[in-house]
Design a protein around this motif. Structure first.
Motif, PDB file in Angstrom:
ATOM      1  N   ARG A 270      -2.583 -12.893 -17.036  1.00  0.00           N
ATOM      2  CA  ARG A 270      -3.197 -12.082 -15.988  1.00  0.00           C
ATOM      3  C   ARG A 270      -2.060 -11.663 -15.060  1.00  0.00           C
ATOM      4  NH1 ARG A 270      -7.291 -10.533 -18.468  1.00  0.00           N
ATOM      5  NH2 ARG A 270      -5.752 -11.037 -20.054  1.00  0.00           N
ATOM      6  N   ILE A 271      -1.716 -10.386 -15.065  1.00  0.00           N
ATOM      7  CA  ILE A 271      -0.566  -9.871 -14.323  1.00  0.00           C
ATOM      8  C   ILE A 271      -1.034  -8.726 -13.436  1.00  0.00           C
ATOM      9  CG2 ILE A 271       1.750  -8.891 -14.484  1.00  0.00           C
ATOM     10  CD1 ILE A 271       1.939 -10.091 -17.316  1.00  0.00           C
ATOM     11  N   ASN A 272      -0.938  -8.903 -12.134  1.00  0.00           N
ATOM     12  CA  ASN A 272      -1.446  -7.907 -11.199  1.00  0.00           C
ATOM     13  C   ASN A 272      -0.499  -7.700 -10.022  1.00  0.00           C
ATOM     14  OD1 ASN A 272      -4.332  -7.338 -12.191  1.00  0.00           O
ATOM     15  ND2 ASN A 272      -4.276  -9.579 -12.143  1.00  0.00           N
ATOM     16  N   ALA A 273      -0.594  -6.520  -9.428  1.00  0.00           N
ATOM     17  CA  ALA A 273       0.133  -6.192  -8.202  1.00  0.00           C
ATOM     18  C   ALA A 273      -0.838  -6.269  -7.030  1.00  0.00           C
ATOM     19  CB  ALA A 273       0.732  -4.794  -8.292  1.00  0.00           C
TER      20      ALA A 273
ATOM     21  N   GLU B 244      -9.713  -5.674   0.050  1.00  0.00           N
ATOM     22  CA  GLU B 244     -10.998  -4.983  -0.044  1.00  0.00           C
ATOM     23  C   GLU B 244     -11.323  -4.477  -1.445  1.00  0.00           C
ATOM     24  OE1 GLU B 244      -7.970  -1.915   1.511  1.00  0.00           O
ATOM     25  OE2 GLU B 244      -8.415  -4.056   1.768  1.00  0.00           O
ATOM     26  N   GLY B 245     -10.384  -4.614  -2.380  1.00  0.00           N
ATOM     27  CA  GLY B 245     -10.656  -4.189  -3.750  1.00  0.00           C
ATOM     28  C   GLY B 245      -9.494  -3.437  -4.374  1.00  0.00           C
ATOM     29  N   ALA B 246      -9.770  -2.763  -5.496  1.00  0.00           N
ATOM     30  CA  ALA B 246      -8.733  -2.043  -6.223  1.00  0.00           C
ATOM     31  C   ALA B 246      -8.229  -0.842  -5.417  1.00  0.00           C
ATOM     32  CB  ALA B 246      -9.273  -1.574  -7.573  1.00  0.00           C
ATOM     33  N   LEU B 247      -6.929  -0.562  -5.564  1.00  0.00           N
ATOM     34  CA  LEU B 247      -6.305   0.563  -4.884  1.00  0.00           C
ATOM     35  C   LEU B 247      -5.980   1.666  -5.895  1.00  0.00           C
ATOM     36  CD1 LEU B 247      -3.746  -1.210  -2.513  1.00  0.00           C
ATOM     37  CD2 LEU B 247      -5.918  -0.155  -1.884  1.00  0.00           C
ATOM     38  N   PRO B 248      -5.912   2.922  -5.438  1.00  0.00           N
ATOM     39  CA  PRO B 248      -5.506   4.006  -6.330  1.00  0.00           C
ATOM     40  C   PRO B 248      -3.996   3.967  -6.555  1.00  0.00           C
ATOM     41  CG  PRO B 248      -5.823   4.863  -4.114  1.00  0.00           C
ATOM     42  CD  PRO B 248      -6.255   3.412  -4.082  1.00  0.00           C
TER      43      PRO B 248
ATOM     44  N   GLY C  68       0.816  -1.203   0.000  1.00  0.00           N
ATOM     45  CA  GLY C  68       0.000   0.000   0.000  1.00  0.00           C
ATOM     46  C   GLY C  68       0.850   1.254   0.000  1.00  0.00           C
ATOM     47  N   LEU C  69       2.099   1.115   0.461  1.00  0.00           N
ATOM     48  CA  LEU C  69       3.020   2.250   0.476  1.00  0.00           C
ATOM     49  C   LEU C  69       3.464   2.649  -0.919  1.00  0.00           C
ATOM     50  CD1 LEU C  69       5.260   1.103   3.471  1.00  0.00           C
ATOM     51  CD2 LEU C  69       3.510   2.891   3.510  1.00  0.00           C
TER      52      LEU C  69
END
Length: 235
Positions: A182-185, A230-234, A138-139
């Motif tokens: 499918r590539i995600n952080a 909880e879902g997608a982050l900005p 999250g940082l």
């Protein structure tokens, strides 16, 4: 049968992710810098083991050959990472940052991730449903870090969030270049592990939730995203 490799999986979030994916039916490779620790972890998990130091090109190439010879790879979880703290557990701020420190953190968190992804990409491209999960933080959210009162705003360190912000950009660019994957952080949350001297406020079971979830996305699932439980982050 889905075959999954997790870097830094002999302990912490990597170990818990491996445990959950083994339970879900994956054939899991425990990637570990220390061969003996990796072997012991794999025995406890009912998994396979492969020596893999993300900072060592020869180690990564050898691991890729081992996994290829055994049948290939469907899912890669880039989990191995480090944070810069003093011996007494203090996170130094920007005034104490040096190029040497920044380079050492990037060597594992960024260059190591790229090194592993590059080595295993040919195997993933042969899979019917290839997935890459990059463990971020999250940082790494620039918008949150720039907003007073946001989670992590008070974190003083530079090297770790800068490295994970780079991981986020790499995730976006890989996803655009490789639309068949499918590539995600993912952001596990502030989890108690050796990385933060076990100062985290949640358990590895909680932290591994989003990693496990994104490791199991199907061909129609999201790609190029940045997610917490909880879902997608900005960004």
């Amino acid at each position: 049968m889905t075959t999954t490799l997790i870097t830094g999986a002999n302990k912490g979030l990597g170990f818990e992710t491996a445990r959950r994916l083994v339970a879900a039916g994956h054939t899991v490779y425990v990637g570990s810098r220390d061969a003996e620790r990796g072997r012991r972890a794999a025995e406890r998990l009912g998994a396979r083991t492969v020596r893999l130091d993300v900072t060592d090109e020869e180690s990564v190439d050898a691991a890729a050959k081992t996994v290829e010879a055994a049948g290939g790879l469907d899912v890669l979880v880039n989990n191995a990472g480090i944070e810069w703290r003093t011996p007494d557990g203090v996170v130094p701020g920007a005034a104490e940052l040096t190029a040497v420190t920044l380079r050492s953190v990037f060597e594992t968190n960024v260059f190591g991730m790229v090194r592993v992804t590059h080595a295993f990409l040919p195997l993933l491209q042969r899979s019917a449903a290839p997935v890459v999960v990059n463990v971020s933080s999250g940082l790494a959210s620039l918008s949150r870090e720039a907003t007073p009162g946001s989670p992590g705003y008070g974190y003083p360190g530079v090297a770790y969030p800068a490295s994970k912000a780079t991981v986020n950009m790499l995730t976006i660019q890989y996803a655009k270049a490789l639309p068949g994957m499918r590539i995600n952080a993912v952001e596990p949350g502030f989890t108690a592990t050796d990385l933060n001297l076990n100062t985290g406020t949640q358990t590895v079971r909680e932290g591994a939730e989003i990693i496990v979830r994104m490791a199991q996305v199907g061909p129609e699932g999201p790609t190029g995203g940045y997610f917490a439980a909880e879902g997608a982050l900005p960004w």
